[in-house]
Design an enzyme around this catalytic site. Structure first.
Site, PDB file in Angstrom:
ATOM      1  N   ASN A 163       3.878  65.073  94.666  1.00  0.00           N
ATOM      2  CA  ASN A 163       3.573  65.034  93.233  1.00  0.00           C
ATOM      3  C   ASN A 163       4.179  66.186  92.433  1.00  0.00           C
ATOM      4  O   ASN A 163       4.532  66.002  91.268  1.00  0.00           O
ATOM      5  CB  ASN A 163       2.056  64.907  93.007  1.00  0.00           C
ATOM      6  CG  ASN A 163       1.279  66.079  93.553  1.00  0.00           C
ATOM      7  OD1 ASN A 163       1.679  66.694  94.548  1.00  0.00           O
ATOM      8  ND2 ASN A 163       0.173  66.394  92.939  1.00  0.00           N
ATOM      9  N   GLU A 197      -4.534  72.642 101.200  1.00  0.00           N
ATOM     10  CA  GLU A 197      -4.736  72.377  99.762  1.00  0.00           C
ATOM     11  C   GLU A 197      -4.838  70.871  99.622  1.00  0.00           C
ATOM     12  O   GLU A 197      -3.828  70.166  99.732  1.00  0.00           O
ATOM     13  CB  GLU A 197      -3.550  72.917  98.953  1.00  0.00           C
ATOM     14  CG  GLU A 197      -3.314  74.411  99.082  1.00  0.00           C
ATOM     15  CD  GLU A 197      -4.327  75.230  98.290  1.00  0.00           C
ATOM     16  OE1 GLU A 197      -4.973  74.689  97.378  1.00  0.00           O
ATOM     17  OE2 GLU A 197      -4.465  76.426  98.609  1.00  0.00           O
ATOM     18  N   CYS A 204      -3.584  67.089  91.742  1.00  0.00           N
ATOM     19  CA  CYS A 204      -4.851  67.389  92.411  1.00  0.00           C
ATOM     20  C   CYS A 204      -5.845  67.980  91.430  1.00  0.00           C
ATOM     21  O   CYS A 204      -7.049  67.869  91.627  1.00  0.00           O
ATOM     22  CB  CYS A 204      -4.595  68.343  93.568  1.00  0.00           C
ATOM     23  SG  CYS A 204      -3.641  69.770  93.065  1.00  0.00           S
TER      24      CYS A 204
HETATM   25  P1  NAP Z   1      -0.159  62.934 102.085  1.00  0.00           P
HETATM   26  O1  NAP Z   1       0.055  61.486 102.277  1.00  0.00           O
HETATM   27  O2  NAP Z   1      -1.297  63.571 102.789  1.00  0.00           O
HETATM   28  O3  NAP Z   1       1.231  63.627 102.475  1.00  0.00           O
HETATM   29  C1  NAP Z   1       1.428  65.007 102.338  1.00  0.00           C
HETATM   30  C2  NAP Z   1       2.450  65.464 103.357  1.00  0.00           C
HETATM   31  O4  NAP Z   1       1.891  65.309 104.665  1.00  0.00           O
HETATM   32  C3  NAP Z   1       3.744  64.666 103.342  1.00  0.00           C
HETATM   33  O5  NAP Z   1       4.821  65.512 103.596  1.00  0.00           O
HETATM   34  C4  NAP Z   1       3.526  63.695 104.493  1.00  0.00           C
HETATM   35  O6  NAP Z   1       4.722  63.193 105.033  1.00  0.00           O
HETATM   36  C5  NAP Z   1       2.826  64.605 105.483  1.00  0.00           C
HETATM   37  N1  NAP Z   1       2.113  63.918 106.548  1.00  0.00           N
HETATM   38  C6  NAP Z   1       1.786  62.608 106.658  1.00  0.00           C
HETATM   39  N2  NAP Z   1       1.138  62.380 107.819  1.00  0.00           N
HETATM   40  C7  NAP Z   1       1.067  63.562 108.468  1.00  0.00           C
HETATM   41  C8  NAP Z   1       0.529  63.976 109.717  1.00  0.00           C
HETATM   42  N3  NAP Z   1      -0.088  63.136 110.546  1.00  0.00           N
HETATM   43  N4  NAP Z   1       0.633  65.281 110.068  1.00  0.00           N
HETATM   44  C9  NAP Z   1       1.228  66.166 109.246  1.00  0.00           C
HETATM   45  N5  NAP Z   1       1.780  65.822 108.059  1.00  0.00           N
HETATM   46  C10 NAP Z   1       1.685  64.543 107.668  1.00  0.00           C
HETATM   47  O7  NAP Z   1      -0.339  63.286 100.526  1.00  0.00           O
HETATM   48  P2  NAP Z   1       0.538  62.773  99.294  1.00  0.00           P
HETATM   49  O8  NAP Z   1       0.176  61.358  99.006  1.00  0.00           O
HETATM   50  O9  NAP Z   1       1.963  63.146  99.484  1.00  0.00           O
HETATM   51  O10 NAP Z   1      -0.022  63.725  98.138  1.00  0.00           O
HETATM   52  C11 NAP Z   1      -1.134  63.420  97.382  1.00  0.00           C
HETATM   53  C12 NAP Z   1      -2.351  64.191  97.842  1.00  0.00           C
HETATM   54  O11 NAP Z   1      -2.070  65.587  97.840  1.00  0.00           O
HETATM   55  C13 NAP Z   1      -3.531  64.023  96.916  1.00  0.00           C
HETATM   56  O12 NAP Z   1      -4.692  63.840  97.678  1.00  0.00           O
HETATM   57  C14 NAP Z   1      -3.590  65.328  96.154  1.00  0.00           C
HETATM   58  O13 NAP Z   1      -4.843  65.676  95.631  1.00  0.00           O
HETATM   59  C15 NAP Z   1      -3.129  66.289  97.184  1.00  0.00           C
HETATM   60  N6  NAP Z   1      -2.636  67.505  96.566  1.00  0.00           N
HETATM   61  C16 NAP Z   1      -3.395  68.643  96.642  1.00  0.00           C
HETATM   62  C17 NAP Z   1      -2.970  69.802  96.008  1.00  0.00           C
HETATM   63  C18 NAP Z   1      -3.789  71.067  96.055  1.00  0.00           C
HETATM   64  O14 NAP Z   1      -3.270  72.111  95.690  1.00  0.00           O
HETATM   65  N7  NAP Z   1      -5.037  71.019  96.479  1.00  0.00           N
HETATM   66  C19 NAP Z   1      -1.762  69.803  95.307  1.00  0.00           C
HETATM   67  C20 NAP Z   1      -1.024  68.624  95.256  1.00  0.00           C
HETATM   68  C21 NAP Z   1      -1.462  67.484  95.889  1.00  0.00           C
HETATM   69  P3  NAP Z   1       5.295  61.753 104.561  1.00  0.00           P
HETATM   70  O15 NAP Z   1       5.595  61.882 103.106  1.00  0.00           O
HETATM   71  O16 NAP Z   1       6.473  61.569 105.410  1.00  0.00           O
HETATM   72  O17 NAP Z   1       4.184  60.763 104.823  1.00  0.00           O
END
Ligand code: NAP
Length: 480
Positions: free
Chosen positions: A155, A251, A285
């Site tokens: 994002n 995070e 987020c």
């Molecule tokens: P996501 O699906 O959890 O993916 C995040 C990262 O994790 C991607 O690089 C993904 O790779 C990787 N990943 C997937 N499966 C994994 C595994 N088994 N082990 C290790 N890494 C793995 O999240 P997203 O959809 O990209 O992002 C949205 C989420 O991020 C929302 O829930 C949002 O709230 C959260 N977020 C939190 C913050 C904060 O500061 N708290 C900031 C921004 C976003 P792939 O892309 O290859 O699947």
């Protein structure tokens, strides 16, 4: 069109699999680049390189690291328009938002470079401990942890990569970065700033490819001393079970509350919420997802908010008039549109918006939302707010705290007592008085309570989490 290999130890490399995959625009499906897909052998190569690179980088004096990072910051400044174009192309956010994001890159790196040069320890007053005298001297030194694995979401493909790379490198660590599969080109462009600035061989690797395939191998490897992850709570929970004994920063997700009390400036609050609920199509987020309004001002508040939300121009990320672009994929847009329909079927009211066209969703206001329904409790990650009413300040805080999350909260009031009650009582890593949670200074401590995560980012905080404190005791002999 860019075709990018893996970066292993700072060197562009062919993937072991020989396979490349297309990166497509979420707006029109056009191919905007190609990247290599890493496999488990590439994980091994990158961690080996990082282990060797760490031995060089940890012995590189802080002033030399500072010089390389400030050069990388200058390169990020010079390349910011190109990076903004990449962000919009692969992520679908409007160019105006992408320019804002890319424009912060240089400053994040500079703030990190400074903090990396400030690794002070402390002296220990050992003689205050019974049984210890003046024959010993104790102090602490701060050292880099070692190999850091950084995993980032789609994002904010520049900001969230830099909030890991810059502090990790500034503190003397080596890094293996696994960016989101949908936004790899931004991560590579930023990594190139560090490499072109003169980072020694081995210190930085970028593995593009599937997180599901590479994740376990990266986070569980014993060569890795720290995992810094930003993404969904589900993936974060998986990582916390897999990582083993190593430092962990998570995070994670949220369903951010914003409270508007009857003594607030309604026009001002409505303006702030019309930004905080919809920037980046709500895929933030710290988006303002749940708006909790004191009953007596509900009608006036919605009258103030509705025209502001209806004025938001959505669509083609590259069109000059577009303020908010697309969701990241068709599947995500379908999921968000369905969540709005389900909320309405369950008794909520769609006041405005919600129409879907491909990956674009018209900003929506959903009112009369049961604050305990899934539409309020679960993270939406889309351009809609859920409006519920509260009887008074204590009820509003109770509702704000009612989810499993606790990342950011906004609180609008002109009553000092209510503001202080909110600061003390809201269960959230960051509380904003008289603004929504969608605001971040890159240097401030930033991280969630409860299921929103573990640890803090923000350059000084991130460096604290990416360093080890070593205690040193010098034993002398009593001299009289
Ligand atoms: P996501 O699906 O959890 O993916 C995040 C990262 O994790 C991607 O690089 C993904 O790779 C990787 N990943 C997937 N499966 C994994 C595994 N088994 N082990 C290790 N890494 C793995 O999240 P997203 O959809 O990209 O992002 C949205 C989420 O991020 C929302 O829930 C949002 O709230 C959260 N977020 C939190 C913050 C904060 O500061 N708290 C900031 C921004 C976003 P792939 O892309 O290859 O699947």
């Amino acid at each position: 069109m860019a075709r990018k290999g893996l970066i292993i130890g700072g060197v562009e490399s062919q993937p072991t699999s020989g396979v490349f995959e297309e990166v497509r625009s979420p707006f029109n499906g056009q191919v905007v680049g190609e990247v290599a897909t890493a496999d488990l052998h590439d994980v091994d190569l990158a961690l080996d390189a990082a282990t060797r690179g760490f031995e060089i980088w940890r012995r590189t004096p802080a002033h030399e690291r500072f010089a390389i990072l400030t050069k990388a910051a200058t390169l990020a400044d010079e390349r910011q328009e190109a990076i903004a174009q990449i962000i919009s192309s692969e992520n679908g956010k409007s160019l105006v938002e992408a320019r804002g994001e890319a424009g912060r890159s240089g400053e994040i790196i500079r703030l990190a470079a400074f903090e990396g040069s400030q690794l002070y320890g402390e002296s220990l007053p050992l003689d205050a401990n019974k049984g210890t005298g003046f024959d010993k001297i104790g102090f602490t030194i701060k050292q880099p942890v070692g190999v850091v694995v950084a995993i980032s979401p789609f994002n904010y493909p520049a900001l969230l990569v830099l909030h890991k790379l810059a502090p990790a490198l500034a503190a003397g660590n080596s890094v293996v970065l696994k960016p989101a599969r949908s936004t790899p080109l931004t991560a590579i462009a930023l990594a190139e700033c560090f490499i072109d600035a003169g980072l020694p061989a081995g210190v930085l690797s970028v593995l593009t490819g599937s997180g599901a395939l590479l994740g376990d191998a990266l986070v569980s490897d014993r060569r890795v001393r720290k995992v810094s992850f930003t993404g969904s709570t589900a993936t974060g929970e998986h990582i916390s079970r897999t990582a083993g004994v190593k430092k962990l920063s998570l995070e994670l997700g949220a369903s951010g509350p914003v409270v508007v009390l009857k003594d607030a400036d309604i026009e001002y609050a409505a303006n702030s919420i019309s930004l905080g609920g919809y920037i980046n199509a709500g895929q933030v987020c710290i988006s303002a997802q749940r708006v909790i309004v004191e009953e007596s001002i509900m009608a006036n508040f919605l009258d103030a908010l509705r025209p502001k939300v209806e004025a938001i121009r959505v669509g083609d990320p590259f069109a000059a008039e577009t303020r908010v672009g697309t969701l990241i994929s068709q599947a995500e847009a379908d999921r968000v549109a369905q969540a709005i329909r389900t909320a309405v079927n369950d008794g909520a009211t769609l006041l405005t918006g919600g129409e879907q066209s491909g990956t674009v969703i018209q900003p929506a206001i959903v009112t009369n939302v049961d604050p305990y329904s899934a539409f309020a409790q679960d993270e939406l990650f889309g351009p809609a707010i859920a409006v519920s009413s509260a009887r008074d300040v204590s009820h509003a805080i109770e509702l704000a705290n009612s989810t499993v999350y606790g990342l950011g909260a906004g609180f609008f009031t002109n009553n000092l007592n209510s503001a202080i009650q909110a600061m003390r009582e809201i269960e959230s890593g960051v509380v904003h008085i008289n603004w929504t949670q969608l605001w971040r200074a890159d240097l401030m401590p930033y991280g969630g309570f409860k299921s929103s995560g573990i640890g803090k980012e923000g350059l000084r905080s991130a460096i604290a989490e990416m360093t080890e404190v070593k205690t040193v005791i010098m034993h002398g002999q009593a001299w009289n």
